[in-house]
Enzyme design. Structure first.
Site, PDB file in Angstrom:
ATOM      1  N   HIS A  20      -3.717   6.912   3.215  1.00  0.00           N
ATOM      2  CA  HIS A  20      -4.046   5.569   2.516  1.00  0.00           C
ATOM      3  C   HIS A  20      -5.345   5.157   3.330  1.00  0.00           C
ATOM      4  CE1 HIS A  20      -4.199   1.737   1.331  1.00  0.00           C
ATOM      5  NE2 HIS A  20      -3.765   1.136   2.456  1.00  0.00           N
TER       6      HIS A  20
ATOM      7  N   CYS B  93       0.901  -1.316   0.144  1.00  0.00           N
ATOM      8  CA  CYS B  93       0.023   0.054   0.022  1.00  0.00           C
ATOM      9  C   CYS B  93       0.951   1.158   0.181  1.00  0.00           C
ATOM     10  CB  CYS B  93      -0.872  -0.171   1.274  1.00  0.00           C
ATOM     11  SG  CYS B  93      -1.892  -1.423   1.287  1.00  0.00           S
TER      12      CYS B  93
ATOM     13  N   ASN C 223     -10.197  -0.900   0.792  1.00  0.00           N
ATOM     14  CA  ASN C 223      -8.852  -0.769   0.485  1.00  0.00           C
ATOM     15  C   ASN C 223      -8.297  -1.145  -0.859  1.00  0.00           C
ATOM     16  OD1 ASN C 223      -6.016  -0.673   0.742  1.00  0.00           O
ATOM     17  ND2 ASN C 223      -6.144  -1.557   2.835  1.00  0.00           N
TER      18      ASN C 223
END
Ligand code: ACO
Length: 320
Positions: free
Chosen positions: A247, A111, A277
């Site tokens: 994020h 990520c 996500n």
């Protein structure tokens, strides 16, 4: 010279899978997922792979920047869910969009990948060897998660975001990155197992596994820490920052960071409710939405911050 984002684009699959849709095959419910994560739905791809999503996001970013593919010196693509072991997704994107003057390669930092990509671009620009490039985050995590693991599969979605970056006098103000490989097992997805003429077995592929509590603990500490660190090191105050683009892993992690940092929620845009996500794609998808919503103005100061498997983390302070 430093890095300025001069164009942004995104692409998500059309198919929406709501929390209620998941109850058809999973012992879960909308209330549990929303309460623990802030997620309401995610996009799941049935046709477009990681490369196809990345190509579309890249084309939109180039259109936004008014840049032609021949002008690009590099294509950096961050992914943990490429369509192939090789060639890289970046190579495929380079060929399809016709960026034939560009070197192209993937990076693996989960990520944190989009942020790491921006920092690699910064290295190219600071050294003077390149002038323009694409940094892409693209994922089809829906093929990597175990759809029978209810504490894991509910968290992720598919999508891609891309930024055209250019070497300019102002842009990236400060950056930081880090890794703690001792924690690599708290969130992992093994690749092909050893299987060869000596072992007598065909290799097998793994699925994503996560110790959710460990990742949660790490994230709620790390995100505020790196935001404070980048502010300290750059000599700027929280009030100087227009947006904190974090994020999109879990709404509770974002809210905890907001509380610890003592910053107003209006400065922390979110879209996790709609996309879940999307790993390396989450920050550029959010930037694209912010631009479309008219939130971004030239000169705005943004902190982008992310964390992910590795464990990795990174933050960037940029001027839009
Ligand atoms: N629906 C209903 N119940 C569930 C579900 C579900 N989808 N998933 C788990 N449960 C149950 C568990 O079985 C458990 O039941 P039990 O008490 O009877 O055993 C109960 O809910 C509590 O489970 P926990 O795992 O303790 O739930 P927790 O509050 O820790 O939340 C979660 C789990 C949401 C995964 C949380 O730990 C988390 O958000 N962690 C961080 C995850 C993250 O951000 N990952 C991204 C990492 S980096 C990257 O972006 C790749």
């Amino acid at each position: 010279m430093t890095t300025r984002i001069i164009g942004i684009g995104a692409c998500v699959p059309d198919t929406i899978v709501t929390n209620n849709d998941l109850t058809a095959f999973l012992d879960t419910n909308d209330e549990w997922i929303r309460e623990r994560t802030g997620i309401g739905e995610r996009r799941v791809s049935t046709e477009m792979g990681t490369t196809a999503l990345a190509v579309e996001a890249a084309k939109r970013a180039m259109e936004d920047a008014g840049v032609s593919p021949e002008e690009l010196d590099f294509v950096i693509l961050a992914t943990s869910s490429g369509d192939n072991s090789f060639p890289s997704a970046a190579s495929e994107v380079q060929g399809i969009i016709g960026a034939l003057n560009a070197v192209a390669f993937d990076i693996s930092a989960a990520c944190s990948g989009f942020i790491f990509g921006l920092h690699i671009a910064q290295g190219f620009f600071a050294s003077g060897i390149y002038k323009k490039g694409l940094v892409i985050g693209a994922e089809t995590l829906s093929k990597v998660v175990d759809w029978s693991d209810r504490s894991n599969c509910i968290l992720f979605g598919d999508g891609a975001g891309a930024a055209v970056v250019s070497a300019e006098e102002t842009g990236l103000i400060h950056m930081l990155m880090g890794t703690d490989g001792r924690k690599s097992k708290v969130l992992d997805c093994v690749g092909r197992t050893l299987g060869n003429c000596l072992t007598g077995f065909k290799p097998e592929m793994g699925f994503m596994k996560m110790d959710g509590k460990e990742v949660f603990k790490f994230a709620v500490r790390k995100v505020p820490e790196i935001v404070n660190q980048i502010l300290d090191e750059s000599g700027l105050a929280k009030d100087d920052i227009d947006y904190f683009v974090l994020h999109q892993a879990n709404m509770r992690i974002i809210e905890s960071a907001v509380k610890r940092l003592d910053i107003p929620m209006e400065k922390v845009p979110t879209n996790i409710e709609r996309y879940a996500n999307t790993s390396a794609a989450s920050i550029p998808i959010l930037l694209d939405e912010m631009k479309k919503d008219g939130k971004l103005h030239r000169g705005d100061k943004l902190i982008l911050a992310g964390f992910g498997a590795g464990l990795t983390w990174g933050a960037t302070l940029i001027e839009w």
